[in-house]
Structure formats: C-alpha cells, structure tokens
Write a protein that holds these residues in place. Sequence first.
Motif, PDB file in Angstrom:
ATOM      1  N   GLU A 131      -3.231  10.394  -0.461  1.00  0.00           N
ATOM      2  CA  GLU A 131      -2.323   9.819  -1.448  1.00  0.00           C
ATOM      3  C   GLU A 131      -2.670   8.353  -1.640  1.00  0.00           C
ATOM      4  O   GLU A 131      -3.167   7.686  -0.735  1.00  0.00           O
ATOM      5  CB  GLU A 131      -0.865   9.985  -1.024  1.00  0.00           C
ATOM      6  CG  GLU A 131      -0.500   9.354   0.316  1.00  0.00           C
ATOM      7  CD  GLU A 131       0.972   9.567   0.662  1.00  0.00           C
ATOM      8  OE1 GLU A 131       1.748   9.950  -0.222  1.00  0.00           O
ATOM      9  OE2 GLU A 131       1.327   9.324   1.827  1.00  0.00           O
ATOM     10  N   TYR A 133      -1.564   4.482  -3.679  1.00  0.00           N
ATOM     11  CA  TYR A 133      -0.677   3.616  -4.455  1.00  0.00           C
ATOM     12  C   TYR A 133      -1.497   3.131  -5.652  1.00  0.00           C
ATOM     13  O   TYR A 133      -2.515   2.450  -5.495  1.00  0.00           O
ATOM     14  CB  TYR A 133      -0.221   2.443  -3.597  1.00  0.00           C
ATOM     15  CG  TYR A 133       0.656   1.435  -4.307  1.00  0.00           C
ATOM     16  CD1 TYR A 133       1.904   1.793  -4.805  1.00  0.00           C
ATOM     17  CD2 TYR A 133       0.233   0.120  -4.462  1.00  0.00           C
ATOM     18  CE1 TYR A 133       2.710   0.860  -5.442  1.00  0.00           C
ATOM     19  CE2 TYR A 133       1.035  -0.828  -5.095  1.00  0.00           C
ATOM     20  CZ  TYR A 133       2.270  -0.447  -5.579  1.00  0.00           C
ATOM     21  OH  TYR A 133       3.066  -1.372  -6.211  1.00  0.00           O
ATOM     22  N   MET A 153       3.333   5.857  -5.762  1.00  0.00           N
ATOM     23  CA  MET A 153       2.515   6.682  -4.884  1.00  0.00           C
ATOM     24  C   MET A 153       2.153   7.974  -5.609  1.00  0.00           C
ATOM     25  O   MET A 153       3.014   8.634  -6.196  1.00  0.00           O
ATOM     26  CB  MET A 153       3.268   6.995  -3.595  1.00  0.00           C
ATOM     27  CG  MET A 153       3.584   5.772  -2.739  1.00  0.00           C
ATOM     28  SD  MET A 153       2.110   4.866  -2.199  1.00  0.00           S
ATOM     29  CE  MET A 153       1.272   6.130  -1.215  1.00  0.00           C
ATOM     30  N   LYS A 155       0.184  11.623  -5.047  1.00  0.00           N
ATOM     31  CA  LYS A 155      -0.287  12.531  -4.004  1.00  0.00           C
ATOM     32  C   LYS A 155      -1.356  13.473  -4.534  1.00  0.00           C
ATOM     33  O   LYS A 155      -1.566  13.583  -5.744  1.00  0.00           O
ATOM     34  CB  LYS A 155       0.893  13.333  -3.454  1.00  0.00           C
ATOM     35  CG  LYS A 155       1.986  12.472  -2.829  1.00  0.00           C
ATOM     36  CD  LYS A 155       3.140  13.318  -2.322  1.00  0.00           C
ATOM     37  CE  LYS A 155       4.216  12.457  -1.690  1.00  0.00           C
ATOM     38  NZ  LYS A 155       5.361  13.271  -1.182  1.00  0.00           N
ATOM     39  N   ASN A 172      -5.051   2.719  -0.676  1.00  0.00           N
ATOM     40  CA  ASN A 172      -4.676   3.795   0.248  1.00  0.00           C
ATOM     41  C   ASN A 172      -3.690   3.238   1.265  1.00  0.00           C
ATOM     42  O   ASN A 172      -4.066   2.559   2.211  1.00  0.00           O
ATOM     43  CB  ASN A 172      -5.918   4.346   0.948  1.00  0.00           C
ATOM     44  CG  ASN A 172      -5.603   5.555   1.809  1.00  0.00           C
ATOM     45  OD1 ASN A 172      -4.442   5.889   2.031  1.00  0.00           O
ATOM     46  ND2 ASN A 172      -6.626   6.221   2.312  1.00  0.00           N
ATOM     47  N   LYS A 173      -2.405   3.533   1.058  1.00  0.00           N
ATOM     48  CA  LYS A 173      -1.362   3.101   1.991  1.00  0.00           C
ATOM     49  C   LYS A 173      -1.037   4.178   3.022  1.00  0.00           C
ATOM     50  O   LYS A 173      -0.113   4.002   3.827  1.00  0.00           O
ATOM     51  CB  LYS A 173      -0.088   2.727   1.225  1.00  0.00           C
ATOM     52  CG  LYS A 173      -0.207   1.453   0.404  1.00  0.00           C
ATOM     53  CD  LYS A 173       1.156   1.035  -0.157  1.00  0.00           C
ATOM     54  CE  LYS A 173       1.093  -0.317  -0.822  1.00  0.00           C
ATOM     55  NZ  LYS A 173       2.421  -0.782  -1.302  1.00  0.00           N
ATOM     56  N   GLY A 174      -1.787   5.271   2.983  1.00  0.00           N
ATOM     57  CA  GLY A 174      -1.529   6.370   3.901  1.00  0.00           C
ATOM     58  C   GLY A 174      -2.271   6.219   5.223  1.00  0.00           C
ATOM     59  O   GLY A 174      -2.857   5.177   5.523  1.00  0.00           O
TER      60      GLY A 174
END
Length: 236
Positions: A131, A133, A153, A155, A172-174
């Motif tokens: 996922e 941002y 966000m 996905k 990529n904040k995951g």
Amino acid sequence: MDSQKNLMLALFVFSLVATSVKAADPDPLQDFCIADLSPKPGCAAHMNGYPCKDPATATAQDFIYKGLQSPTIITPTNPWGANAKLAFARHWPALNTLGVSLVRLDLIPGGVIAPHTHNLATEIVFVTSGELYIGFVANSDDISAPNKLFAGMVKAGEAFVIPRGLVHFQMNKGVANASTINFLNSHNPGISFLPLTLFGALPPVDPATLARSFGINPTAVTALEGFWSQLNGVFV
C-alpha cells in the motif's frame, strides 16, 4: 483469485487511459510507427516524436516489452528507497505515436518517489502489492488561497488518478515492499523531479535565488546542489 481480480482491474484501468489519448498526443496517421532510435549522422531534423522504422521490418517481438516484469532490488545507496522502471517510447519503441506509456514503481518501507510532474500526461497509479500514500497538489485559482492537497492510502487492487501536469508523489508508509503499474496517456509524458530540477540542474541554479525562494541558508543550498547533481539520470 485476488491476483486475477487485480489483473482484470489493471486491464480495465489501462483501457480507460488508452481511450483518452486525444487529451495528450495527437492521433497517429498509421496503424503503428515503431520508433527508429538509431542515430542518423548528418541529420539535423528535429521531430515531434521519433521517426518510424520501415513497417515491413516489424515483428511481433517489437510489440512485446519485458522490462517491467521483475521488481527492482533497492540497495542501501538508493537515496529515495524506491525505483522506477519506465516504458516510454524511448524504452519501448512500439509505443511511438500511440499516446500511451507505462511505469513500474517499487518502494521499500519508507521509500518515496519524490514530488514531480508529468507535463504532458495524466497518470493512473495502480497498486499491485503493498500500500502507498499517494497524493497531488491542485493549483488554486484564487492567489489569496492555498493550493489544495489530495492524498490518501491506496491498497493493492486500488488505483489513484493524477491530473496532467500537477505535482504529485508516492510514499510507502507500510511495513512491506510495495509495487505499482502506472498508466500515462502519452508515449512521452515528460518527467521533472522537483529536487533534481531545482538542486541538480547543470549549470546550477544560483544558490542565492534558491536560498531566498525557500528561506534557507545559502550554505544549505550549496550542499543540496552538490548532493542532487550526482543523481541526474536516476530515472531515465
């Protein structure tokens, strides 16, 4: 099953972009025009696009591109923790005059595709794994009002559309790697990364101009110029 659904959605997104080419590139005047990228000694002509190679020499292999199939291994020396594989006409000559191109993005956790623009194309980002941002900044018609950020966000299996010419980014904040396939409605959408454009230009932009513009110390500008000038050609 999920991968099949994602593939079908990707094909649907691609069809939306492909049918809107009139908004960017002009209509072609032939079925195809595979770009002839070989240099022509003594030829001083400049074209809006690439010349066509002899269509009689075209084969099915010209219309197959394998440059996006594998993820990029992101090394610790990568300044952004991300990589873009481009499929523009200069990479995939069969796209010449067809008004469409592709990009594959791979980002490790914390990785970012720095703010940039495509001055010649609208872009649809289709997330294939992980996922991201993703966002863009819309210009305000009222000079007294701030520009507006649209971001969220996105996905795997979802898509995000970025209007032509607007500053946008992906991060990529995951906790897992993320990948996308991006569709653009130009065979040469143009790409201008803000850090590279401002701090990596050759010859360099006057540090005093940048320092006054950003409200920072000229010494910091010089350091940024020294850093980014080494990274020209990161995505070509």
